[in-house]
Write a protein that holds these residues in place. Structure first.
Motif, PDB file in Angstrom:
ATOM      1  N   GLY A  52     -24.580 -48.356  32.537  1.00  0.00           N
ATOM      2  CA  GLY A  52     -24.191 -49.043  33.774  1.00  0.00           C
ATOM      3  C   GLY A  52     -24.068 -48.117  34.963  1.00  0.00           C
ATOM      4  O   GLY A  52     -24.507 -48.447  36.079  1.00  0.00           O
ATOM      5  N   ALA A  53     -23.481 -46.932  34.763  1.00  0.00           N
ATOM      6  CA  ALA A  53     -23.299 -45.985  35.881  1.00  0.00           C
ATOM      7  C   ALA A  53     -24.641 -45.520  36.428  1.00  0.00           C
ATOM      8  O   ALA A  53     -24.811 -45.354  37.650  1.00  0.00           O
ATOM      9  N   MET A  54     -25.615 -45.326  35.549  1.00  0.00           N
ATOM     10  CA  MET A  54     -26.937 -44.886  35.988  1.00  0.00           C
ATOM     11  C   MET A  54     -27.622 -45.957  36.814  1.00  0.00           C
ATOM     12  O   MET A  54     -28.257 -45.670  37.834  1.00  0.00           O
ATOM     13  N   VAL A  55     -27.473 -47.220  36.406  1.00  0.00           N
ATOM     14  CA  VAL A  55     -28.056 -48.321  37.161  1.00  0.00           C
ATOM     15  C   VAL A  55     -27.374 -48.460  38.518  1.00  0.00           C
ATOM     16  O   VAL A  55     -28.032 -48.567  39.567  1.00  0.00           O
ATOM     17  N   ALA A  56     -26.051 -48.443  38.500  1.00  0.00           N
ATOM     18  CA  ALA A  56     -25.299 -48.626  39.746  1.00  0.00           C
ATOM     19  C   ALA A  56     -25.579 -47.506  40.751  1.00  0.00           C
ATOM     20  O   ALA A  56     -25.601 -47.743  41.970  1.00  0.00           O
ATOM     21  N   GLY A  57     -25.813 -46.285  40.268  1.00  0.00           N
ATOM     22  CA  GLY A  57     -26.018 -45.160  41.166  1.00  0.00           C
ATOM     23  C   GLY A  57     -27.457 -44.888  41.517  1.00  0.00           C
ATOM     24  O   GLY A  57     -27.747 -43.952  42.289  1.00  0.00           O
ATOM     25  N   SER A  58     -28.400 -45.652  41.010  1.00  0.00           N
ATOM     26  CA  SER A  58     -29.804 -45.399  41.283  1.00  0.00           C
ATOM     27  C   SER A  58     -30.213 -45.905  42.666  1.00  0.00           C
ATOM     28  O   SER A  58     -29.906 -47.046  43.030  1.00  0.00           O
ATOM     29  N   PRO A  59     -30.935 -45.098  43.455  1.00  0.00           N
ATOM     30  CA  PRO A  59     -31.420 -45.553  44.766  1.00  0.00           C
ATOM     31  C   PRO A  59     -32.528 -46.601  44.644  1.00  0.00           C
ATOM     32  O   PRO A  59     -32.925 -47.199  45.647  1.00  0.00           O
ATOM     33  N   LEU A  60     -33.013 -46.827  43.423  1.00  0.00           N
ATOM     34  CA  LEU A  60     -34.023 -47.871  43.204  1.00  0.00           C
ATOM     35  C   LEU A  60     -33.387 -49.250  43.136  1.00  0.00           C
ATOM     36  O   LEU A  60     -34.082 -50.266  43.201  1.00  0.00           O
ATOM     37  N   ILE A  61     -32.071 -49.286  42.974  1.00  0.00           N
ATOM     38  CA  ILE A  61     -31.348 -50.535  42.767  1.00  0.00           C
ATOM     39  C   ILE A  61     -30.536 -50.895  44.002  1.00  0.00           C
ATOM     40  O   ILE A  61     -29.907 -50.038  44.636  1.00  0.00           O
ATOM     41  N   SER A  62     -30.550 -52.166  44.365  1.00  0.00           N
ATOM     42  CA  SER A  62     -29.707 -52.656  45.447  1.00  0.00           C
ATOM     43  C   SER A  62     -28.679 -53.625  44.878  1.00  0.00           C
ATOM     44  O   SER A  62     -28.909 -54.229  43.826  1.00  0.00           O
ATOM     45  N   GLN A  63     -27.542 -53.750  45.562  1.00  0.00           N
ATOM     46  CA  GLN A  63     -26.510 -54.682  45.124  1.00  0.00           C
ATOM     47  C   GLN A  63     -26.502 -55.890  46.053  1.00  0.00           C
ATOM     48  O   GLN A  63     -26.448 -55.756  47.277  1.00  0.00           O
ATOM     49  N   ASP A  64     -26.595 -57.057  45.425  1.00  0.00           N
ATOM     50  CA  ASP A  64     -26.617 -58.301  46.190  1.00  0.00           C
ATOM     51  C   ASP A  64     -25.575 -59.238  45.582  1.00  0.00           C
ATOM     52  O   ASP A  64     -25.836 -59.909  44.581  1.00  0.00           O
ATOM     53  N   GLY A  65     -24.391 -59.254  46.190  1.00  0.00           N
ATOM     54  CA  GLY A  65     -23.304 -60.066  45.655  1.00  0.00           C
ATOM     55  C   GLY A  65     -22.909 -59.593  44.272  1.00  0.00           C
ATOM     56  O   GLY A  65     -22.513 -58.439  44.084  1.00  0.00           O
ATOM     57  N   GLU A  66     -23.068 -60.451  43.245  1.00  0.00           N
ATOM     58  CA  GLU A  66     -22.674 -60.120  41.875  1.00  0.00           C
ATOM     59  C   GLU A  66     -23.846 -59.669  41.029  1.00  0.00           C
ATOM     60  O   GLU A  66     -23.783 -59.723  39.799  1.00  0.00           O
ATOM     61  N   ALA A  67     -24.930 -59.199  41.675  1.00  0.00           N
ATOM     62  CA  ALA A  67     -26.118 -58.806  40.915  1.00  0.00           C
ATOM     63  C   ALA A  67     -26.670 -57.460  41.380  1.00  0.00           C
ATOM     64  O   ALA A  67     -26.563 -57.100  42.560  1.00  0.00           O
ATOM     65  N   TYR A  68     -27.218 -56.724  40.429  1.00  0.00           N
ATOM     66  CA  TYR A  68     -28.024 -55.547  40.730  1.00  0.00           C
ATOM     67  C   TYR A  68     -29.478 -56.007  40.786  1.00  0.00           C
ATOM     68  O   TYR A  68     -29.964 -56.658  39.855  1.00  0.00           O
ATOM     69  N   LYS A  69     -30.178 -55.647  41.864  1.00  0.00           N
ATOM     70  CA  LYS A  69     -31.550 -56.101  42.017  1.00  0.00           C
ATOM     71  C   LYS A  69     -32.489 -54.932  42.301  1.00  0.00           C
ATOM     72  O   LYS A  69     -32.094 -53.935  42.899  1.00  0.00           O
ATOM     73  N   ALA A  70     -33.716 -55.092  41.855  1.00  0.00           N
ATOM     74  CA  ALA A  70     -34.761 -54.106  42.139  1.00  0.00           C
ATOM     75  C   ALA A  70     -36.065 -54.853  42.377  1.00  0.00           C
ATOM     76  O   ALA A  70     -36.413 -55.780  41.635  1.00  0.00           O
ATOM     77  N   ASN A  71     -36.751 -54.453  43.431  1.00  0.00           N
ATOM     78  CA  ASN A  71     -38.061 -55.016  43.765  1.00  0.00           C
ATOM     79  C   ASN A  71     -38.993 -53.839  44.016  1.00  0.00           C
ATOM     80  O   ASN A  71     -38.978 -53.249  45.100  1.00  0.00           O
ATOM     81  N   LEU A  72     -39.765 -53.483  42.994  1.00  0.00           N
ATOM     82  CA  LEU A  72     -40.562 -52.260  43.066  1.00  0.00           C
ATOM     83  C   LEU A  72     -42.047 -52.566  42.989  1.00  0.00           C
ATOM     84  O   LEU A  72     -42.477 -53.470  42.275  1.00  0.00           O
ATOM     85  N   LYS A  73     -42.812 -51.799  43.750  1.00  0.00           N
ATOM     86  CA  LYS A  73     -44.269 -51.826  43.682  1.00  0.00           C
ATOM     87  C   LYS A  73     -44.723 -50.382  43.547  1.00  0.00           C
ATOM     88  O   LYS A  73     -44.410 -49.538  44.394  1.00  0.00           O
ATOM     89  N   ILE A  74     -45.435 -50.080  42.451  1.00  0.00           N
ATOM     90  CA  ILE A  74     -45.820 -48.711  42.159  1.00  0.00           C
ATOM     91  C   ILE A  74     -47.330 -48.650  41.946  1.00  0.00           C
ATOM     92  O   ILE A  74     -47.901 -49.463  41.209  1.00  0.00           O
ATOM     93  N   GLY A  75     -47.966 -47.703  42.610  1.00  0.00           N
ATOM     94  CA  GLY A  75     -49.411 -47.544  42.492  1.00  0.00           C
ATOM     95  C   GLY A  75     -49.924 -46.620  43.562  1.00  0.00           C
ATOM     96  O   GLY A  75     -49.265 -45.650  43.946  1.00  0.00           O
ATOM     97  N   ALA A  76     -51.145 -46.912  44.052  1.00  0.00           N
ATOM     98  CA  ALA A  76     -51.693 -46.112  45.138  1.00  0.00           C
ATOM     99  C   ALA A  76     -50.767 -46.166  46.346  1.00  0.00           C
ATOM    100  O   ALA A  76     -50.608 -45.182  47.087  1.00  0.00           O
ATOM    101  N   GLU A  77     -50.152 -47.316  46.563  1.00  0.00           N
ATOM    102  CA  GLU A  77     -49.111 -47.487  47.583  1.00  0.00           C
ATOM    103  C   GLU A  77     -47.871 -48.012  46.885  1.00  0.00           C
ATOM    104  O   GLU A  77     -47.944 -48.918  46.067  1.00  0.00           O
ATOM    105  N   SER A  78     -46.734 -47.438  47.220  1.00  0.00           N
ATOM    106  CA  SER A  78     -45.492 -47.824  46.536  1.00  0.00           C
ATOM    107  C   SER A  78     -44.473 -48.362  47.516  1.00  0.00           C
ATOM    108  O   SER A  78     -44.430 -47.964  48.692  1.00  0.00           O
ATOM    109  N   GLU A  79     -43.645 -49.296  47.028  1.00  0.00           N
ATOM    110  CA  GLU A  79     -42.562 -49.870  47.819  1.00  0.00           C
ATOM    111  C   GLU A  79     -41.322 -49.965  46.943  1.00  0.00           C
ATOM    112  O   GLU A  79     -41.414 -50.230  45.744  1.00  0.00           O
ATOM    113  N   VAL A  80     -40.164 -49.758  47.556  1.00  0.00           N
ATOM    114  CA  VAL A  80     -38.878 -49.904  46.886  1.00  0.00           C
ATOM    115  C   VAL A  80     -38.048 -50.879  47.694  1.00  0.00           C
ATOM    116  O   VAL A  80     -37.680 -50.588  48.838  1.00  0.00           O
TER     117      VAL A  80
END
Length: 443
Positions: A394-422
């Motif tokens: 849990g601590a690793m998820v909560a502290g990751s810059p790949l993860i955002s907090q939205d109310g009562e949820a941890y969320k991630a929206n990632l696109k990885i490839g030739a062009e990447s988005e976080v």
């Protein structure tokens, strides 16, 4: 005029009288042809032989013998010949038949000793002179205390298989009765279920079509835990597109509840997996190789060899798998549902942008950015905070810059490839790499 009528009547009578003989002859010809086609794939389906064929005017008696494919025989430890006898009734436009397994001494003994001499299995069907085949396998109820003390209860069931004259399409329905199995350690019960599948073979020997299954409930009980699943359904499809095969599968569970330390509550859960654009020829080669490897492995284990897996054989599989690393290979997996009363979801979409090889992929060890040029990867997750925070990671998820907090949820929206988005923001490979490392070090 009377002579014409009499002549026509005589021709009709001759046709009617000769019809059973003609359909019987056609049935024998088609039966022998079917056996030849079946045995052409002996490694996959086993071998069927006609021990005897006694064709009469209005009926025939046929004795068949069947041997499992070597891989399945080794897996099950069953290498005996299965015998079954069939009676054909020749009709005007086809035949009706019934078969039984009583020619097998072990089966007959089981019926006599355990079931009072009543055969619980009936096999019936028909073949039309105009094309078409049907078979029904039905079982009567069984309520039996086994020799090990367990109790087995099976409700009546039936499986119906239909095919066209050329055996190019198989349309099947199964209605399976309730199953109950119990012993001193616990019990398993499955409610009545239904299955439907419609398949047709491809030129390469694969199958395309669709299937679905539904089960109202399944219950597991043991000394430490009780689990119940309700509203289970499974569906899938396979479609060949040119030289590629697409396969999809979806499973849903209305609810899962339980009692015990490891109990998990689940509601409205849906799992899905799509594997699209698989090279059909490579898939055939993989299935053939995997079947042979499994057979060799099991045979080695049976002989008591310590090294059951041949490393050279595993290496030989790599070129076959490599053929599947083709342009537009697309793998999708998704899950959604309420876990312990909280909504959670995750999905991943991985697509290969160009044909590649293991040699090219091995560069990920020293030049990962070059490897990502071959992929388009999308990952979306929404995980309930209360479930994640109580987990060791849990601590690793909560502290990751790949993860955002939205109310009562941890969320991630990632696109990885030739062009990447976080989470909607474009990032360079170096920035992405730094975020990954930062998340791994979070405590």
């Amino acid at each position: 005029m009377k002579k014409s009528i009499i002549a026509i009547a005589c021709v009709a009578a001759a046709g009617i009288a000769g019809a059973p003989y003609i359909t019987g002859s056609m049935a024998e010809s088609e039966t022998r042809k079917m056996i030849e086609e079946f045995n052409a794939n002996a490694d996959e389906y086993g071998v069927t032989t006609i021990a005897s064929y006694e064709r009469g005017y209005s009926s025939s008696k046929i004795a068949y013998e069947y041997n499992l494919p070597s891989s399945l025989s080794t897996l099950t430890g069953f290498n005996e010949t299965i015998k079954y006898n069939c009676d054909y009734a020749h009709g005007m436009t086809g035949i009706d038949y019934s078969c039984d397994l009583k020619a097998n001494p072990g089966y007959q003994k089981f019926i006599d000793d355990e079931l009072g001499g009543v055969d619980p299995v009936s096999i019936t069907g028909g073949m039309s002179a105009f094309g078409g085949f049907s078979q029904e396998i039905a079982t009567t109820a069984i309520d039996k205390k086994m020799q090990d003390g367990s109790i087995l209860k099976l409700a009546p069931s039936e499986i119906v298989v239909k095919s066209d004259g050329g055996f190019t399409v198989f349309d099947s329905v199964a209605n399976l009765g309730a199953i109950e199995l119990s012993d001193a350690d616990g019990s398993l019960s499955v409610s009545p279920s239904t299955m439907n599948w419609k398949m047709k073979p491809t030129e390469l020997g694969l199958f395309e079509g669709d299937y679905d299954m539904s089960v109202a409930s399944v219950n597991f009980v043991d000394a430490n835990q009780r689990t119940k699943l309700d509203g289970i359904s499974l569906s899938g499809a396979s479609v060949e597109r040119g030289d590629k095969m697409d396969s999809t599968v979806k499973m849903s569970v209305k609810s899962m509840s339980g009692e015990g330390a490891q109990a998990i509550a689940l509601e409205d859960a849906v799992f899905s997996a799509d594997i699209l654009g698989v090279n059909s020829q490579a898939l055939v080669e993989y299935q053939e190789f995997a079947t042979k490897m499994q057979s060799d492995l099991l045979a080695s284990l049976e002989e008591g060899n310590e090294q059951a897996v041949d490393p050279n054989q595993m290496m030989a599989m790599l070129p076959i798998i490599e053929k599947m690393l083709d342009k537009d290979l697309n793998i999708k997996m998704a899950f959604s549902g309420n876990v312990m009363g909280k909504p959670n979801s995750a999905d991943i979409d991985l697509k290969l942008l160009d044909k590649t090889s293991f040699a090219q992929l091995s560069a990920i060890a020293f030049n990962p950015e070059s490897v990502l040029q071959y992929f388009d990867i999308k990952l979306n997750t929404s995980l309930d905070k209360s479930l994640v925070d109580g987990h060791p990671a849990g601590a690793m998820v909560a502290g990751s810059p790949l993860i955002s907090q939205d109310g009562e949820a941890y969320k991630a929206n990632l696109k990885i490839g030739a062009e990447s988005e976080v989470n909607g923001k474009k990032v360079s490979f170096q920035e992405l790499q730094g975020m990954v490392m930062s998340g791994m070090m979070a405590q």
